[in-house]
Design a protein around this motif. Structure first.
Motif, PDB file in Angstrom:
ATOM      1  N   VAL A   1       0.713  -1.450   0.114  1.00 42.28           N
ATOM      2  CA  VAL A   1      -0.008   0.074  -0.078  1.00 42.28           C
ATOM      3  C   VAL A   1       0.809   1.588   0.019  1.00 42.28           C
ATOM      4  O   VAL A   1       1.942   1.238   0.954  1.00 42.28           O
ATOM      5  CB  VAL A   1      -0.852  -0.097   1.163  1.00 42.28           C
ATOM      6  N   SER A   2       0.264   2.674  -0.978  1.00 43.53           N
ATOM      7  CA  SER A   2       1.177   3.839  -0.767  1.00 43.53           C
ATOM      8  C   SER A   2       0.987   4.354   0.988  1.00 43.53           C
ATOM      9  O   SER A   2       0.276   4.243   1.077  1.00 43.53           O
ATOM     10  CB  SER A   2       1.069   4.890  -1.873  1.00 43.53           C
ATOM     11  N   SER A   3       2.130   4.558   1.105  1.00 41.72           N
ATOM     12  CA  SER A   3       2.434   4.765   2.314  1.00 41.72           C
ATOM     13  C   SER A   3       1.989   5.781   2.724  1.00 41.72           C
ATOM     14  O   SER A   3       1.097   5.817   3.847  1.00 41.72           O
ATOM     15  CB  SER A   3       3.871   5.315   2.240  1.00 41.72           C
ATOM     16  N   CYS A   4       1.275   6.914   1.596  1.00 44.68           N
ATOM     17  CA  CYS A   4       0.588   7.998   2.623  1.00 44.68           C
ATOM     18  C   CYS A   4      -1.084   7.561   2.226  1.00 44.68           C
ATOM     19  O   CYS A   4      -1.379   8.397   3.273  1.00 44.68           O
ATOM     20  CB  CYS A   4       0.618   8.991   1.291  1.00 44.68           C
ATOM     21  N   LEU A   5      -1.378   6.351   1.956  1.00 42.06           N
ATOM     22  CA  LEU A   5      -2.870   6.244   2.019  1.00 42.06           C
ATOM     23  C   LEU A   5      -3.014   5.328   3.631  1.00 42.06           C
ATOM     24  O   LEU A   5      -3.838   5.377   3.837  1.00 42.06           O
ATOM     25  CB  LEU A   5      -3.254   5.071   0.775  1.00 42.06           C
ATOM     26  N   LEU A   6      -1.611   5.417   4.040  1.00 40.39           N
ATOM     27  CA  LEU A   6      -1.759   4.834   5.261  1.00 40.39           C
ATOM     28  C   LEU A   6      -1.076   5.768   6.582  1.00 40.39           C
ATOM     29  O   LEU A   6      -1.309   5.561   7.914  1.00 40.39           O
ATOM     30  CB  LEU A   6      -0.770   3.485   5.318  1.00 40.39           C
TER      31      LEU A   6
ATOM     32  N   SER B   1       6.260 -11.540  -5.221  1.00 36.98           N
ATOM     33  CA  SER B   1       5.803 -12.980  -4.771  1.00 36.98           C
ATOM     34  C   SER B   1       5.398 -13.015  -3.165  1.00 36.98           C
ATOM     35  O   SER B   1       5.365 -14.097  -2.860  1.00 36.98           O
ATOM     36  CB  SER B   1       7.302 -13.490  -4.761  1.00 36.98           C
ATOM     37  N   GLY B   2       6.219 -12.136  -2.515  1.00 32.78           N
ATOM     38  CA  GLY B   2       5.478 -12.368  -0.857  1.00 32.78           C
ATOM     39  C   GLY B   2       3.903 -11.735  -0.771  1.00 32.78           C
ATOM     40  O   GLY B   2       3.040 -11.115  -0.125  1.00 32.78           O
ATOM     41  N   LEU B   3       3.415 -10.914  -1.865  1.00 32.86           N
ATOM     42  CA  LEU B   3       2.150 -10.157  -1.538  1.00 32.86           C
ATOM     43  C   LEU B   3       1.351 -10.668  -2.661  1.00 32.86           C
ATOM     44  O   LEU B   3       1.459 -10.860  -3.389  1.00 32.86           O
ATOM     45  CB  LEU B   3       2.613  -8.249  -2.273  1.00 32.86           C
ATOM     46  N   CYS B   4      -0.408 -10.487  -2.391  1.00 33.87           N
ATOM     47  CA  CYS B   4      -0.512 -11.107  -3.268  1.00 33.87           C
ATOM     48  C   CYS B   4      -1.799  -9.403  -3.853  1.00 33.87           C
ATOM     49  O   CYS B   4      -2.924  -9.456  -4.799  1.00 33.87           O
ATOM     50  CB  CYS B   4      -2.528 -11.351  -2.636  1.00 33.87           C
ATOM     51  N   GLY B   5      -1.161  -8.238  -3.658  1.00 28.88           N
ATOM     52  CA  GLY B   5      -1.418  -7.080  -4.625  1.00 28.88           C
ATOM     53  C   GLY B   5      -1.074  -5.735  -4.176  1.00 28.88           C
ATOM     54  O   GLY B   5       0.069  -6.259  -3.278  1.00 28.88           O
ATOM     55  N   TYR B   6      -1.368  -4.989  -4.521  1.00 27.71           N
ATOM     56  CA  TYR B   6      -1.327  -3.453  -4.678  1.00 27.71           C
ATOM     57  C   TYR B   6      -1.965  -2.386  -4.358  1.00 27.71           C
ATOM     58  O   TYR B   6      -3.428  -2.609  -4.991  1.00 27.71           O
ATOM     59  CB  TYR B   6      -0.409  -3.063  -5.570  1.00 27.71           C
ATOM     60  N   VAL B   7      -2.341  -1.751  -3.581  1.00 32.10           N
ATOM     61  CA  VAL B   7      -3.330  -0.890  -3.466  1.00 32.10           C
ATOM     62  C   VAL B   7      -2.483   0.939  -3.935  1.00 32.10           C
ATOM     63  O   VAL B   7      -1.417   0.953  -3.065  1.00 32.10           O
ATOM     64  CB  VAL B   7      -4.293  -0.224  -2.230  1.00 32.10           C
ATOM     65  N   PHE B   8      -2.820   1.548  -5.075  1.00 35.63           N
ATOM     66  CA  PHE B   8      -1.918   2.874  -5.698  1.00 35.63           C
ATOM     67  C   PHE B   8      -2.267   4.093  -5.515  1.00 35.63           C
ATOM     68  O   PHE B   8      -3.000   4.031  -5.305  1.00 35.63           O
ATOM     69  CB  PHE B   8      -1.431   2.256  -6.712  1.00 35.63           C
ATOM     70  N   LYS B   9      -1.811   4.996  -4.489  1.00 31.87           N
ATOM     71  CA  LYS B   9      -2.159   6.133  -4.736  1.00 31.87           C
ATOM     72  C   LYS B   9      -2.875   7.339  -6.116  1.00 31.87           C
ATOM     73  O   LYS B   9      -1.247   6.712  -7.157  1.00 31.87           O
ATOM     74  CB  LYS B   9      -1.273   7.256  -3.201  1.00 31.87           C
ATOM     75  N   LYS B  10      -4.302   6.885  -6.126  1.00 32.11           N
ATOM     76  CA  LYS B  10      -4.268   7.315  -7.829  1.00 32.11           C
ATOM     77  C   LYS B  10      -3.428   8.586  -8.022  1.00 32.11           C
ATOM     78  O   LYS B  10      -3.572   9.717  -7.289  1.00 32.11           O
ATOM     79  CB  LYS B  10      -5.461   7.519  -7.750  1.00 32.11           C
ATOM     80  N   GLY B  11      -3.182   8.878  -8.861  1.00 33.00           N
ATOM     81  CA  GLY B  11      -2.779   9.738  -9.407  1.00 33.00           C
ATOM     82  C   GLY B  11      -1.262  10.356  -9.442  1.00 33.00           C
ATOM     83  O   GLY B  11      -0.646  11.575 -10.805  1.00 33.00           O
ATOM     84  N   SER B  12      -0.720   9.894  -9.132  1.00 34.58           N
ATOM     85  CA  SER B  12       0.682  10.210  -8.783  1.00 34.58           C
ATOM     86  C   SER B  12       1.123  10.115  -9.730  1.00 34.58           C
ATOM     87  O   SER B  12       1.340   8.849 -10.014  1.00 34.58           O
ATOM     88  CB  SER B  12       1.541   9.165  -7.369  1.00 34.58           C
ATOM     89  N   PRO B  13       2.653  10.498 -10.017  1.00 34.17           N
ATOM     90  CA  PRO B  13       3.309  10.495 -10.964  1.00 34.17           C
ATOM     91  C   PRO B  13       4.409   9.299 -10.622  1.00 34.17           C
ATOM     92  O   PRO B  13       4.806   8.598 -11.114  1.00 34.17           O
ATOM     93  CB  PRO B  13       4.148  11.680 -10.745  1.00 34.17           C
ATOM     94  N   SER B  14       4.203   8.781  -9.176  1.00 34.00           N
ATOM     95  CA  SER B  14       5.280   7.976  -8.942  1.00 34.00           C
ATOM     96  C   SER B  14       4.429   6.262  -8.562  1.00 34.00           C
ATOM     97  O   SER B  14       4.879   5.066  -9.378  1.00 34.00           O
ATOM     98  CB  SER B  14       5.794   7.653  -7.212  1.00 34.00           C
TER      99      SER B  14
END
Ligand code: SF4
Length: 142
Positions: free
Chosen positions: A18-23, A104-117
């Motif tokens: 998860v993108s850190s800022c979302l946490l 390989s150790g993760l089941c998915g990602y949650v990314f911060k929308k709109g970020s250039p990174s």
């Protein structure tokens, strides 16, 4: 406890990135965050989070100048808004390569929308004076 909760209470840990800022981590350019209550309170019951912030990981620090994606003759580049010669595209790409073992150790990602990174869609792409909403964050894209 709902039926859904009780089912998941006995499941093995499911880890997602998860993108850190979302946490709620204060890693954004202005020292703020984008804490998302749904992720923390609802998804947090069922998943274990692996926090990541590509911009902090490449050493940009807080606070920092904002970045954006621009179109150039050599493709989309992630650069500082105030100085397009400051280009972190290669650093973000290299970081993603270094973390290639993560999935390989993760089941998915949650990314911060709109970020250039981190954004996986809907980010601003600057073509001279023209702006479209089809940029993908460099780290997320890789
Ligand atoms: S790089 Fe990603 S995790 Fe870090 S502040 Fe930007 S959107 Fe959030």
């Amino acid at each position: 406890m709902s039926d859904f909760d009780s089912i998941y209470a006995h499941k093995p840990v499911i880890q997602i990135g998860v993108s850190s800022c979302l946490l709620g981590e204060k890693v954004r350019y202005d020292g703020g965050h984008k804490q998302n209550a749904y992720i923390i309170q609802t998804l947090g019951k069922y998943f274990e989070f692996k926090s990541f912030c590509p911009e902090m990981s490449i050493g940009l620090g807080v606070p920092r100048e904002t970045l954006r994606i621009i179109e150039t003759s050599s493709g989309h580049r992630c650069v500082r808004v105030i100085d397009s010669s400051f280009d972190v595209t290669d650093q973000l790409t290299q970081l993603a390569d270094e973390q290639r073992h993560w999935p390989s150790g993760l089941c998915g990602y949650v990314f911060k929308k709109g970020s250039p990174s981190c954004g996986i869609g809907g980010g601003k792409l600057y073509r001279g004076e023209h702006i479209s909403l089809d940029a993908v964050g460099v780290f997320a894209k890789r």
